[in-house]
Scaffold this active site. Structure first.
Site, mmCIF file in Angstrom:
data_model
loop_
_atom_site.group_PDB
_atom_site.id
_atom_site.type_symbol
_atom_site.label_atom_id
_atom_site.label_comp_id
_atom_site.label_asym_id
_atom_site.label_seq_id
_atom_site.Cartn_x
_atom_site.Cartn_y
_atom_site.Cartn_z
ATOM 1 N N MET A 254 -4.726 -6.527 26.948
ATOM 2 C CA MET A 254 -5.999 -6.073 26.426
ATOM 3 C C MET A 254 -5.873 -5.955 24.906
ATOM 4 O O MET A 254 -5.147 -5.103 24.404
ATOM 5 C CB MET A 254 -6.362 -4.722 27.044
ATOM 6 C CG MET A 254 -7.498 -4.027 26.350
ATOM 7 S SD MET A 254 -8.077 -2.515 27.129
ATOM 8 C CE MET A 254 -6.668 -1.470 27.104
ATOM 9 N N PRO A 255 -6.555 -6.807 24.151
ATOM 10 C CA PRO A 255 -6.517 -6.705 22.694
ATOM 11 C C PRO A 255 -7.203 -5.425 22.202
ATOM 12 O O PRO A 255 -8.258 -5.043 22.713
ATOM 13 C CB PRO A 255 -7.294 -7.928 22.222
ATOM 14 C CG PRO A 255 -7.312 -8.862 23.377
ATOM 15 C CD PRO A 255 -7.281 -7.988 24.596
#
Length: 81
Positions: free
Chosen positions: A1-2
């Site tokens: 998850m950025p």
């Protein structure tokens, strides 16, 4: 998850910050080929007294610009109420 973290001076309108959130998310989704639902963006707003430009507080260096931006943001917020 950025997780993308953005630090800016206080004074931008809510509309500007929402647009920034949307557009940064779209760019990251495209570049990383990631679903936008997995992307998180955090905007950190810093008071101008706590931001230095060439060794001087931004509140002094850019006082007129910051004052005008903050006033415009407050005015826009007041209209929405």
């Amino acid at each position: 998850m950025p997780l993308i973290q953005i630090t800016i001076l206080e004074g931008r309108s809510t509309a500007q910050k929402h647009r920034l959130l949307r557009e940064i998310t779209a760019v990251v989704a495209t570049v990383l080929e990631a679903p936008k639902e997995r992307i998180r963006v955090c905007i950190h707003e810093v008071h101008p007294d706590c931001w230095g430009i060439a060794g001087e507080p931004a509140s002094e260096v850019r006082a007129a610009e910051i004052k005008a931006r903050a006033a415009a943001a407050k005015k826009a917020t007041a209209r929405k109420k």
